[in-house]
Design a protein around this motif. Structure first.
Motif, mmCIF file in Angstrom:
data_model
loop_
_atom_site.group_PDB
_atom_site.id
_atom_site.type_symbol
_atom_site.label_atom_id
_atom_site.label_comp_id
_atom_site.label_asym_id
_atom_site.label_seq_id
_atom_site.Cartn_x
_atom_site.Cartn_y
_atom_site.Cartn_z
ATOM 1 N N LEU A 70 0.823 -1.208 0.000
ATOM 2 C CA LEU A 70 0.000 0.000 0.000
ATOM 3 C C LEU A 70 0.859 1.260 0.000
ATOM 4 O O LEU A 70 0.533 2.241 -0.675
ATOM 5 N N GLN A 71 1.949 1.216 0.739
ATOM 6 C CA GLN A 71 2.847 2.374 0.786
ATOM 7 C C GLN A 71 3.448 2.647 -0.593
ATOM 8 O O GLN A 71 3.524 3.804 -1.032
ATOM 9 N N TRP A 125 2.182 1.700 -3.571
ATOM 10 C CA TRP A 125 1.109 2.161 -4.466
ATOM 11 C C TRP A 125 0.762 3.621 -4.205
ATOM 12 O O TRP A 125 0.512 4.378 -5.137
ATOM 13 N N GLU A 126 0.744 3.994 -2.935
ATOM 14 C CA GLU A 126 0.436 5.372 -2.578
ATOM 15 C C GLU A 126 1.511 6.317 -3.115
ATOM 16 O O GLU A 126 1.209 7.383 -3.656
ATOM 17 N N SER A 127 2.767 5.932 -2.990
ATOM 18 C CA SER A 127 3.857 6.809 -3.428
ATOM 19 C C SER A 127 3.883 6.983 -4.946
ATOM 20 O O SER A 127 4.417 7.972 -5.456
ATOM 21 N N ASN A 184 0.977 6.879 -6.765
ATOM 22 C CA ASN A 184 -0.409 7.094 -7.162
ATOM 23 C C ASN A 184 -0.568 8.239 -8.153
ATOM 24 O O ASN A 184 -1.432 8.192 -9.032
ATOM 25 N N ASP A 185 0.239 9.280 -8.024
ATOM 26 C CA ASP A 185 0.149 10.388 -8.978
ATOM 27 C C ASP A 185 0.459 9.902 -10.388
ATOM 28 O O ASP A 185 -0.185 10.326 -11.363
#
Length: 273
Positions: free
Chosen positions: A258-259, A261-263, A265-266
């Protein structure tokens, strides 16, 4: 209430323990193996409630015939447990074409053929429970077990989709995900790929890898109460870890995913157009 249970690959390991527990409490059991001589003692002890069936699970026609034989013999079918399977040990580069194809034939296609064979019966009676023996290695990976990982990831995807397809028919699906246990998983039932020296250091370090440490291995007999509870549940879960390691490590593995994917995500959103 007496249940009729069909289980594959049950002459040893988890399968054998679970079959004995089912029979001991009065269930009807149809159990399969390539060689059913290993069932002789159970056939003698439980002549009316135990049906041994010789089966090569990679053969679709045999799988259909085995399910139908069990259903006709007992007149019912409540639980189907896809337990048969084995591991290929070797780095991805080391695995031969035959080793890879054979592992998928047993672990993925064997599970699929038995599942497909059982579904018409379970749909018609409007109830049933399909239990797929997956692994924590169907949720996260370990080096030199990538082919086995791939088969169990496939079983996970197949079974999660299946659960959403058959829920309306009163059929439950559960993926059982054990961590390491002191079974014959890495012994005579396993296949060892021809090693390439470049991966020797990775192999040598496996004994210090989480999931493969001595204290990480559970006692097979301790799984019996969990399986009995699962089989008896009116609302069984889609996934059930067996052992103390699976849930805790999975939380960490997915937090890391998740970390990441979040990083990124842009970048992902920009790629939408």
């Amino acid at each position: 209430m007496t249940k009729t249970i069909f289980i594959t690959g049950a002459t040893r390991g988890f399968g054998r323990l679970w079959v004995e527990a089912f029979l001991n409490r009065g269930d009807n059991v149809a159990a399969t193996s390539r060689n059913i001589a290993g069932f002789d003692d159970l056939a003698d002890q439980y002549p009316n409630s135990f049906l041994p069936i010789a089966l090569d699970i990679t053969n679709r026609d045999q799988s259909i015939a085995a399910i139908n034989k069990a259903h006709q013999y007992f007149g019912s079918l409540d639980v189907v447990i896809n337990n048969a399977g084995y591991a290929v040990f070797g780095a991805i580069e080391e695995a031969s074409e035959t080793e890879v194809k054979d592992n998928f034939e047993a672990n993925v296609f064997g599970t699929l053929w038995i599942t497909q064979a059982a579904l018409p019966i379970l749909r018609k009676q409007k109830h049933g429970h399909i239990i797929q023996l997956s692994s924590v290695l169907g949720v996260w990976t370990l080096p030199t077990l990538g082919i086995y990982n791939a088969t169990k990831f496939a079983v996970e995807g197949l079974s999660e989709a299946l659960a959403s397809e058959v829920n309306a028919f009163g059929i439950h699906v559960t993926l059982v995900e054990p961590n390491g246990y002191t079974t014959d998983f890495g012994g005579s039932s396993a296949v060892q790929s021809q090693p390439i020296a470049a991966y020797d250091q990775i192999r040598e370090g496996l004994g210090n890898t989480e999931g493969l440490l001595p204290e990480d291995y559970g006692k097979p007999a301790a799984t019996v109460p969990a399986i009995l509870k699962l089989v008896d549940s009116e609302q069984p879960p889609l996934r059930l870890f067996l052992g103390k390691l699976g849930y805790e490590k999975t939380k960490r593995v997915y937090a890391e995913k998740l970390q990441t994917w979040e990083s990124w995500n842009d970048v992902s959103i920009a790629a939408h157009g």
